[in-house]
Design a protein around this motif. Sequence first.
Motif, PDB file in Angstrom:
ATOM      1  N   ILE A 169       0.882  -1.684  -0.289  1.00 36.10           N
ATOM      2  CA  ILE A 169      -0.359   0.083  -0.186  1.00 36.10           C
ATOM      3  C   ILE A 169       1.102   1.060  -0.167  1.00 36.10           C
ATOM      4  O   ILE A 169       1.549   1.129   0.870  1.00 36.10           O
ATOM      5  CB  ILE A 169      -1.515   0.450   1.613  1.00 36.10           C
ATOM      6  N   LYS A 170       1.416   2.292  -1.098  1.00 34.46           N
ATOM      7  CA  LYS A 170       1.989   2.977  -0.914  1.00 34.46           C
ATOM      8  C   LYS A 170       1.235   4.007  -0.208  1.00 34.46           C
ATOM      9  O   LYS A 170      -0.063   4.301  -0.294  1.00 34.46           O
ATOM     10  CB  LYS A 170       2.419   3.402  -2.942  1.00 34.46           C
ATOM     11  N   PRO A 171       2.452   5.334   0.464  1.00 34.03           N
ATOM     12  CA  PRO A 171       3.726   4.737   0.118  1.00 34.03           C
ATOM     13  C   PRO A 171       4.225   3.934   1.230  1.00 34.03           C
ATOM     14  O   PRO A 171       5.722   3.877   1.464  1.00 34.03           O
ATOM     15  CB  PRO A 171       4.084   6.712   0.525  1.00 34.03           C
ATOM     16  N   VAL A 181       9.034   6.074  14.398  1.00 33.21           N
ATOM     17  CA  VAL A 181       8.023   7.056  14.901  1.00 33.21           C
ATOM     18  C   VAL A 181       7.145   7.338  13.931  1.00 33.21           C
ATOM     19  O   VAL A 181       6.272   7.909  13.431  1.00 33.21           O
ATOM     20  CB  VAL A 181       8.240   8.244  16.172  1.00 33.21           C
ATOM     21  N   GLN A 182       8.447   8.477  13.101  1.00 33.88           N
ATOM     22  CA  GLN A 182       7.509   8.787  11.405  1.00 33.88           C
ATOM     23  C   GLN A 182       7.288   7.938  11.138  1.00 33.88           C
ATOM     24  O   GLN A 182       5.682   7.649   9.889  1.00 33.88           O
ATOM     25  CB  GLN A 182       9.207   9.372  10.867  1.00 33.88           C
ATOM     26  N   GLU A 183       7.513   6.637  10.776  1.00 33.84           N
ATOM     27  CA  GLU A 183       6.766   5.630  10.351  1.00 33.84           C
ATOM     28  C   GLU A 183       5.444   4.925  10.869  1.00 33.84           C
ATOM     29  O   GLU A 183       4.858   4.688   9.903  1.00 33.84           O
ATOM     30  CB  GLU A 183       7.873   4.761  10.143  1.00 33.84           C
ATOM     31  N   LEU A 184       5.636   4.983  12.329  1.00 27.87           N
ATOM     32  CA  LEU A 184       4.053   4.412  12.856  1.00 27.87           C
ATOM     33  C   LEU A 184       3.348   5.577  12.809  1.00 27.87           C
ATOM     34  O   LEU A 184       2.185   5.138  12.054  1.00 27.87           O
ATOM     35  CB  LEU A 184       4.115   4.751  14.735  1.00 27.87           C
ATOM     36  N   VAL A 185       3.301   6.603  12.709  1.00 28.32           N
ATOM     37  CA  VAL A 185       2.621   7.922  12.673  1.00 28.32           C
ATOM     38  C   VAL A 185       2.065   7.758  10.860  1.00 28.32           C
ATOM     39  O   VAL A 185       0.780   7.645  10.265  1.00 28.32           O
ATOM     40  CB  VAL A 185       2.899   8.876  13.285  1.00 28.32           C
ATOM     41  N   LYS A 186       3.421   7.529   9.679  1.00 29.30           N
ATOM     42  CA  LYS A 186       2.399   7.256   8.395  1.00 29.30           C
ATOM     43  C   LYS A 186       2.248   5.902   8.371  1.00 29.30           C
ATOM     44  O   LYS A 186       0.830   5.870   7.627  1.00 29.30           O
ATOM     45  CB  LYS A 186       4.134   6.188   7.799  1.00 29.30           C
ATOM     46  N   PHE A 187       1.855   4.867   9.640  1.00 29.03           N
ATOM     47  CA  PHE A 187       1.157   3.597   8.850  1.00 29.03           C
ATOM     48  C   PHE A 187       0.100   4.127   9.305  1.00 29.03           C
ATOM     49  O   PHE A 187      -0.756   3.531   8.722  1.00 29.03           O
ATOM     50  CB  PHE A 187       2.444   2.323   9.761  1.00 29.03           C
ATOM     51  N   HIS A 188      -0.288   4.191  10.690  1.00 30.82           N
ATOM     52  CA  HIS A 188      -1.659   5.010  10.554  1.00 30.82           C
ATOM     53  C   HIS A 188      -2.190   5.448  10.259  1.00 30.82           C
ATOM     54  O   HIS A 188      -3.116   4.946   9.092  1.00 30.82           O
ATOM     55  CB  HIS A 188      -1.735   5.384  11.802  1.00 30.82           C
ATOM     56  N   LEU A 189      -1.902   6.791   9.075  1.00 28.58           N
ATOM     57  CA  LEU A 189      -2.139   7.171   7.930  1.00 28.58           C
ATOM     58  C   LEU A 189      -2.605   6.164   6.980  1.00 28.58           C
ATOM     59  O   LEU A 189      -3.586   6.820   6.338  1.00 28.58           O
ATOM     60  CB  LEU A 189      -1.518   8.105   7.780  1.00 28.58           C
ATOM     61  N   VAL A 190      -1.976   5.765   6.682  1.00 33.64           N
ATOM     62  CA  VAL A 190      -2.031   5.071   5.493  1.00 33.64           C
ATOM     63  C   VAL A 190      -3.174   3.763   5.586  1.00 33.64           C
ATOM     64  O   VAL A 190      -4.144   3.678   4.756  1.00 33.64           O
ATOM     65  CB  VAL A 190      -0.537   4.314   4.628  1.00 33.64           C
ATOM     66  N   THR A 191      -3.034   2.869   7.079  1.00 33.76           N
ATOM     67  CA  THR A 191      -3.980   1.926   6.471  1.00 33.76           C
ATOM     68  C   THR A 191      -5.471   2.120   7.022  1.00 33.76           C
ATOM     69  O   THR A 191      -6.235   1.606   6.398  1.00 33.76           O
ATOM     70  CB  THR A 191      -3.266   1.084   8.223  1.00 33.76           C
ATOM     71  N   LEU A 225     -12.907   6.361  12.907  1.00 36.03           N
ATOM     72  CA  LEU A 225     -11.735   4.979  12.392  1.00 36.03           C
ATOM     73  C   LEU A 225     -10.119   6.001  13.680  1.00 36.03           C
ATOM     74  O   LEU A 225      -9.389   5.067  14.253  1.00 36.03           O
ATOM     75  CB  LEU A 225     -11.184   4.644  11.550  1.00 36.03           C
ATOM     76  N   ASN A 226     -10.243   7.260  14.136  1.00 40.39           N
ATOM     77  CA  ASN A 226      -9.671   7.441  15.040  1.00 40.39           C
ATOM     78  C   ASN A 226      -9.805   7.711  16.517  1.00 40.39           C
ATOM     79  O   ASN A 226      -8.689   7.381  17.275  1.00 40.39           O
ATOM     80  CB  ASN A 226      -9.432   8.871  14.979  1.00 40.39           C
ATOM     81  N   MET A 255       7.174  15.847   7.151  1.00 42.74           N
ATOM     82  CA  MET A 255       5.513  17.052   6.428  1.00 42.74           C
ATOM     83  C   MET A 255       5.513  16.870   4.855  1.00 42.74           C
ATOM     84  O   MET A 255       4.730  16.591   4.376  1.00 42.74           O
ATOM     85  CB  MET A 255       6.139  18.239   7.701  1.00 42.74           C
ATOM     86  N   VAL A 256       6.677  17.278   4.553  1.00 40.21           N
ATOM     87  CA  VAL A 256       6.440  17.298   3.023  1.00 40.21           C
ATOM     88  C   VAL A 256       6.639  16.088   1.920  1.00 40.21           C
ATOM     89  O   VAL A 256       5.598  16.056   1.300  1.00 40.21           O
ATOM     90  CB  VAL A 256       7.803  18.028   1.851  1.00 40.21           C
ATOM     91  N   GLN A 257       7.031  15.488   2.605  1.00 36.67           N
ATOM     92  CA  GLN A 257       6.991  14.055   1.631  1.00 36.67           C
ATOM     93  C   GLN A 257       5.733  12.782   1.445  1.00 36.67           C
ATOM     94  O   GLN A 257       5.494  12.229   1.285  1.00 36.67           O
ATOM     95  CB  GLN A 257       8.024  13.342   1.547  1.00 36.67           C
ATOM     96  N   THR A 258       5.936  13.249   3.128  1.00 37.09           N
ATOM     97  CA  THR A 258       4.640  12.327   3.996  1.00 37.09           C
ATOM     98  C   THR A 258       3.200  12.340   4.399  1.00 37.09           C
ATOM     99  O   THR A 258       2.129  12.458   3.692  1.00 37.09           O
ATOM    100  CB  THR A 258       5.416  11.292   4.936  1.00 37.09           C
ATOM    101  N   ALA A 259       3.282  13.346   5.505  1.00 34.43           N
ATOM    102  CA  ALA A 259       2.058  14.498   6.160  1.00 34.43           C
ATOM    103  C   ALA A 259       1.534  14.734   4.769  1.00 34.43           C
ATOM    104  O   ALA A 259       0.394  14.230   5.154  1.00 34.43           O
ATOM    105  CB  ALA A 259       1.686  15.048   7.165  1.00 34.43           C
ATOM    106  N   LEU A 260       1.774  16.021   4.255  1.00 37.41           N
ATOM    107  CA  LEU A 260       1.051  16.370   3.402  1.00 37.41           C
ATOM    108  C   LEU A 260       0.216  15.938   2.045  1.00 37.41           C
ATOM    109  O   LEU A 260      -0.994  16.018   2.213  1.00 37.41           O
ATOM    110  CB  LEU A 260       1.378  17.706   3.128  1.00 37.41           C
TER     111      LEU A 260
END
Length: 251
Positions: A23-25, A88-98, A128-129, A150-155
Amino acid sequence: MSSRLFTRLYHPNMLEHAIPKVIKPLTYGADSVQYKVLSNTIKNHVPSQGFNERAIVQSLNELGLGSSYLSVLGSANSPSFFNVSPAVQELVKFHLVTKRTQLINELPLDTDKPLPDLETLFLRRLQLNQSVAPHLSQMLSIMSIPGEFMVQTALPELHRLTDDMIFYSNETDNHDFAWYSKRLAISTAYVSSELFMAQDKSHNFSETMEFAQSRLENVKKMGKMYNNTEEYLWFTLLSSINLVKSQLTRG
């Protein structure tokens, strides 16, 4: 098979769509160790510990893995910044994406059933939150730290969510410059709703759902009143921030 499963031709990047194994990204599949660790962390440890290394270490221990695995989890992210590690950044990314993917996977896309409206998807994503609601302010703080994450993942992930909610709803869409302003307005409404949810003590987050509905309604009304895109975007951003601040400080 329903045409809803096909790629959006107007969308700028096909890689933003979920594919069977990855599941990108995200850069790993559901059968990987990374996925199992982060999934277990979100489910069993973030609700009590928050988005931090302590939650991840507890998950690693629970799964019989050493804390040295932290470096592997966050290898795809930027270096530690403001005490936020790559893991921790990956944990946040994982939550957002999944969670974004779960929202879409719940829809009957391979049937002829009618699409839900935008409000239904918007509120469902907030629901879901619920298990991590007390830690949403922490998550948003991590997302808003200026830098590569922030620029490449969060936004981008926030805008993928908004784009998916519009595309998979019965919302009327268009292809001119308003396409971008509409998504930014809805993204702002969503973030302000998450901020509200972080402080909400009402039963089943009923006040958050009411707040979110009011933000969406405001986006619809103001979108009809403002013809100047720049003026409209500034109004939406500032009104959302000011309103959530006033709501969070009530009583």
